[in-house]
Design a protein around this motif. Structure first.
Motif, PDB file in Angstrom:
ATOM      1  N   THR A 240     -43.563  24.250  12.580  1.00 60.51           N
ATOM      2  CA  THR A 240     -42.354  23.537  12.960  1.00 60.51           C
ATOM      3  C   THR A 240     -42.437  22.117  12.439  1.00 60.51           C
ATOM      4  OG1 THR A 240     -43.350  22.890  15.067  1.00 60.51           O
ATOM      5  CG2 THR A 240     -42.033  24.911  15.043  1.00 60.51           C
ATOM      6  N   GLU A 241     -41.339  21.612  11.974  1.00 63.03           N
ATOM      7  CA  GLU A 241     -41.300  20.248  11.435  1.00 63.03           C
ATOM      8  C   GLU A 241     -41.099  19.269  12.580  1.00 63.03           C
ATOM      9  OE1 GLU A 241     -41.648  17.517   8.344  1.00 63.03           O
ATOM     10  OE2 GLU A 241     -41.930  19.664   8.363  1.00 63.03           O
ATOM     11  N   PRO A 242     -42.038  18.351  12.809  1.00 59.64           N
ATOM     12  CA  PRO A 242     -41.908  17.410  13.921  1.00 59.64           C
ATOM     13  C   PRO A 242     -40.831  16.370  13.638  1.00 59.64           C
ATOM     14  CG  PRO A 242     -43.780  16.836  12.568  1.00 59.64           C
ATOM     15  CD  PRO A 242     -43.230  18.143  12.015  1.00 59.64           C
ATOM     16  N   PRO A 243     -40.421  15.636  14.663  1.00 60.54           N
ATOM     17  CA  PRO A 243     -39.451  14.557  14.435  1.00 60.54           C
ATOM     18  C   PRO A 243     -39.997  13.546  13.441  1.00 60.54           C
ATOM     19  CG  PRO A 243     -39.749  14.985  16.775  1.00 60.54           C
ATOM     20  CD  PRO A 243     -40.825  15.750  16.062  1.00 60.54           C
ATOM     21  N   GLY A 244     -39.121  12.910  12.726  1.00 63.62           N
ATOM     22  CA  GLY A 244     -39.541  11.880  11.772  1.00 63.62           C
ATOM     23  C   GLY A 244     -39.605  12.419  10.373  1.00 63.62           C
ATOM     24  N   GLY A 245     -40.580  13.276  10.125  1.00 67.12           N
ATOM     25  CA  GLY A 245     -40.709  13.889   8.808  1.00 67.12           C
ATOM     26  C   GLY A 245     -40.882  12.855   7.728  1.00 67.12           C
ATOM     27  N   ARG A 246     -40.121  13.002   6.673  1.00 61.27           N
ATOM     28  CA  ARG A 246     -40.314  12.168   5.499  1.00 61.27           C
ATOM     29  C   ARG A 246     -40.056  10.686   5.760  1.00 61.27           C
ATOM     30  NH1 ARG A 246     -38.502  13.791  -0.547  1.00 61.27           N
ATOM     31  NH2 ARG A 246     -39.145  11.899  -1.600  1.00 61.27           N
ATOM     32  N   ASP A 247     -39.202  10.379   6.702  1.00 58.58           N
ATOM     33  CA  ASP A 247     -38.839   8.983   6.897  1.00 58.58           C
ATOM     34  C   ASP A 247     -39.869   8.206   7.715  1.00 58.58           C
ATOM     35  OD1 ASP A 247     -36.403   9.313   9.635  1.00 58.58           O
ATOM     36  OD2 ASP A 247     -38.455  10.043   9.399  1.00 58.58           O
ATOM     37  N   GLY A 248     -41.003   8.818   8.011  1.00 52.74           N
ATOM     38  CA  GLY A 248     -42.010   8.104   8.786  1.00 52.74           C
ATOM     39  C   GLY A 248     -41.999   8.586  10.217  1.00 52.74           C
ATOM     40  N   GLY A 249     -41.778   7.705  11.131  1.00 58.90           N
ATOM     41  CA  GLY A 249     -41.611   8.120  12.510  1.00 58.90           C
ATOM     42  C   GLY A 249     -42.795   8.871  13.075  1.00 58.90           C
ATOM     43  N   GLN A 250     -42.583  10.159  13.360  1.00 57.05           N
ATOM     44  CA  GLN A 250     -43.564  10.917  14.123  1.00 57.05           C
ATOM     45  C   GLN A 250     -44.149  12.100  13.363  1.00 57.05           C
ATOM     46  OE1 GLN A 250     -44.416   9.600  17.058  1.00 57.05           O
ATOM     47  NE2 GLN A 250     -42.954   7.991  16.545  1.00 57.05           N
ATOM     48  N   ASP A 251     -44.149  12.089  12.057  1.00 60.40           N
ATOM     49  CA  ASP A 251     -44.704  13.207  11.293  1.00 60.40           C
ATOM     50  C   ASP A 251     -46.231  13.157  11.380  1.00 60.40           C
ATOM     51  OD1 ASP A 251     -45.424  15.192   9.584  1.00 60.40           O
ATOM     52  OD2 ASP A 251     -44.555  14.312   7.793  1.00 60.40           O
ATOM     53  N   MET A 252     -46.813  14.026  12.193  1.00 59.77           N
ATOM     54  CA  MET A 252     -48.255  14.004  12.408  1.00 59.77           C
ATOM     55  C   MET A 252     -48.961  15.185  11.744  1.00 59.77           C
ATOM     56  SD  MET A 252     -48.506  11.229  13.982  1.00 59.77           S
ATOM     57  CE  MET A 252     -50.263  11.289  14.326  1.00 59.77           C
ATOM     58  N   ARG A 253     -48.249  15.972  10.950  1.00 61.65           N
ATOM     59  CA  ARG A 253     -48.897  17.089  10.268  1.00 61.65           C
ATOM     60  C   ARG A 253     -49.837  16.561   9.183  1.00 61.65           C
ATOM     61  NH1 ARG A 253     -47.311  22.166  11.124  1.00 61.65           N
ATOM     62  NH2 ARG A 253     -48.082  22.832   9.096  1.00 61.65           N
ATOM     63  N   MET A 254     -51.024  17.154   9.105  1.00 60.81           N
ATOM     64  CA  MET A 254     -52.021  16.733   8.126  1.00 60.81           C
ATOM     65  C   MET A 254     -51.584  17.046   6.701  1.00 60.81           C
ATOM     66  SD  MET A 254     -55.014  15.441   9.278  1.00 60.81           S
ATOM     67  CE  MET A 254     -56.305  16.103   8.249  1.00 60.81           C
ATOM     68  N   ARG A 255     -51.142  18.295   6.495  1.00 61.01           N
ATOM     69  CA  ARG A 255     -50.805  18.765   5.144  1.00 61.01           C
ATOM     70  C   ARG A 255     -51.966  18.507   4.178  1.00 61.01           C
ATOM     71  NH1 ARG A 255     -45.870  16.535   6.997  1.00 61.01           N
ATOM     72  NH2 ARG A 255     -44.132  18.026   6.980  1.00 61.01           N
ATOM     73  N   ALA A 256     -53.195  18.707   4.664  1.00 64.72           N
ATOM     74  CA  ALA A 256     -54.386  18.361   3.884  1.00 64.72           C
ATOM     75  C   ALA A 256     -54.698  19.424   2.839  1.00 64.72           C
ATOM     76  CB  ALA A 256     -55.575  18.180   4.817  1.00 64.72           C
ATOM     77  N   VAL A 257     -55.413  19.022   1.803  1.00 63.54           N
ATOM     78  CA  VAL A 257     -55.728  19.921   0.692  1.00 63.54           C
ATOM     79  C   VAL A 257     -56.705  21.021   1.075  1.00 63.54           C
ATOM     80  CG1 VAL A 257     -55.266  18.164  -1.053  1.00 63.54           C
ATOM     81  CG2 VAL A 257     -57.604  18.440  -0.161  1.00 63.54           C
ATOM     82  N   GLY A 258     -57.518  20.807   2.107  1.00 62.51           N
ATOM     83  CA  GLY A 258     -58.492  21.803   2.527  1.00 62.51           C
ATOM     84  C   GLY A 258     -59.832  21.624   1.846  1.00 62.51           C
ATOM     85  N   PRO A 259     -60.888  22.246   2.406  1.00 65.04           N
ATOM     86  CA  PRO A 259     -62.256  21.986   1.934  1.00 65.04           C
ATOM     87  C   PRO A 259     -62.540  22.460   0.508  1.00 65.04           C
ATOM     88  CG  PRO A 259     -62.230  23.692   3.638  1.00 65.04           C
ATOM     89  CD  PRO A 259     -60.865  23.079   3.616  1.00 65.04           C
ATOM     90  N   LYS A 260     -61.983  23.598   0.078  1.00 67.55           N
ATOM     91  CA  LYS A 260     -62.259  24.067  -1.278  1.00 67.55           C
ATOM     92  C   LYS A 260     -61.708  23.093  -2.306  1.00 67.55           C
ATOM     93  CE  LYS A 260     -62.541  29.008  -0.248  1.00 67.55           C
ATOM     94  NZ  LYS A 260     -61.957  30.356  -0.504  1.00 67.55           N
ATOM     95  N   THR A 261     -60.476  22.651  -2.080  1.00 71.97           N
ATOM     96  CA  THR A 261     -59.887  21.663  -2.991  1.00 71.97           C
ATOM     97  C   THR A 261     -60.619  20.335  -2.898  1.00 71.97           C
ATOM     98  OG1 THR A 261     -57.712  22.719  -2.870  1.00 71.97           O
ATOM     99  CG2 THR A 261     -57.774  20.409  -3.556  1.00 71.97           C
ATOM    100  N   GLY A 262     -60.972  19.929  -1.681  1.00 70.74           N
ATOM    101  CA  GLY A 262     -61.703  18.673  -1.520  1.00 70.74           C
ATOM    102  C   GLY A 262     -63.006  18.671  -2.275  1.00 70.74           C
ATOM    103  N   GLU A 263     -63.737  19.767  -2.199  1.00 70.50           N
ATOM    104  CA  GLU A 263     -65.014  19.840  -2.906  1.00 70.50           C
ATOM    105  C   GLU A 263     -64.817  19.791  -4.413  1.00 70.50           C
ATOM    106  OE1 GLU A 263     -69.116  22.529  -2.940  1.00 70.50           O
ATOM    107  OE2 GLU A 263     -67.376  23.173  -1.761  1.00 70.50           O
TER     108      GLU A 263
END
Length: 207
Positions: free
Chosen positions: A25-48
């Motif tokens: 679910t997309e939290p309030p704020g999203g692209r405009d800042g506000g309250q977007d707390m999703r990591m959307r991280a690359v993950g460990p395989k990509t990080g390595e």
């Protein structure tokens, strides 16, 4: 990875796993800042893989476009420390950059990372000097504008990595793949690592 870095990565991994097992679910704020707390991280395989690629360069100037909450910056910051380089990481939203700075300090990497907050294209255009490694991981419609801004600053032999080339499907990444492969001196390949990585390299003199 030393114990301090691994402890920070463990915190991130717990947060990534929690996020990926919850309903999307997309939290309030999203692209405009506000309250977007999703990591959307690359993950460990990509990080390595990012760490290995950046470490392969000598004293690289590393540019991360899209700090988010700082996960990939830990991998790149460690590579900067190990190779005698430095990481510059750019983020639109200050609250994300502040969290990333806190985690970098806990990992013992703060002295090797410069945090910048603002519009990515404008920050890239203001950047003085050349760049040896780029990670592109922000909103996909900005991939091509960012490419146009950083391409003239690439040093010979520079490596560019763009994330999310496979998923989520997006016309912005398709346009980016066409654009970077059309640049003079660039060789490029898409690897099915994580969400898909376009890995590109600028030729050195004589290649």
């Amino acid at each position: 990875m030393d114990n301090r870095i691994q402890a920070v990565l463990d915190v991130y991994h717990d947060r990534i796993n929690e996020e990926r097992t919850q309903p999307r679910t997309e939290p309030p704020g999203g692209r405009d800042g506000g309250q977007d707390m999703r990591m959307r991280a690359v993950g460990p395989k990509t990080g390595e893989l990012l760490n290995i690629l950046a470490r392969s360069l000598e004293a690289p100037r590393i540019l991360e476009i899209g700090t988010s909450f700082g996960y990939s910056g830990i991998w790149l910051g460690e590579a900067a420390r190990a190779s005698g380089g430095r990481l510059i990481t750019m983020e639109m939203h200050e609250y994300k950059s502040r969290y990333a700075q806190k985690m970098a300090a806990e990992a013992g990497l703060a002295d090797f990372i410069d945090f910048q907050v603002g519009d990515a294209v404008a920050l890239i255009e203001q950047l003085q000097g050349g760049v040896d490694f780029v990670l592109l991981d922000l909103w996909k419609d900005l991939y091509v504008p960012c490419l146009e801004a950083f391409y003239p600053k690439l040093n010979p032999g520079a490596i560019v990595v763009a994330d999310n080339m496979i998923r989520p499907a997006n016309t912005g990444v398709e346009a980016y793949a066409r654009a970077i492969r059309a640049k003079p001196g660039i060789s490029s390949v898409m690897l099915p690592v994580g969400s898909g990585l376009e890995i590109s390299r600028l030729a050195t003199a004589g290649e």
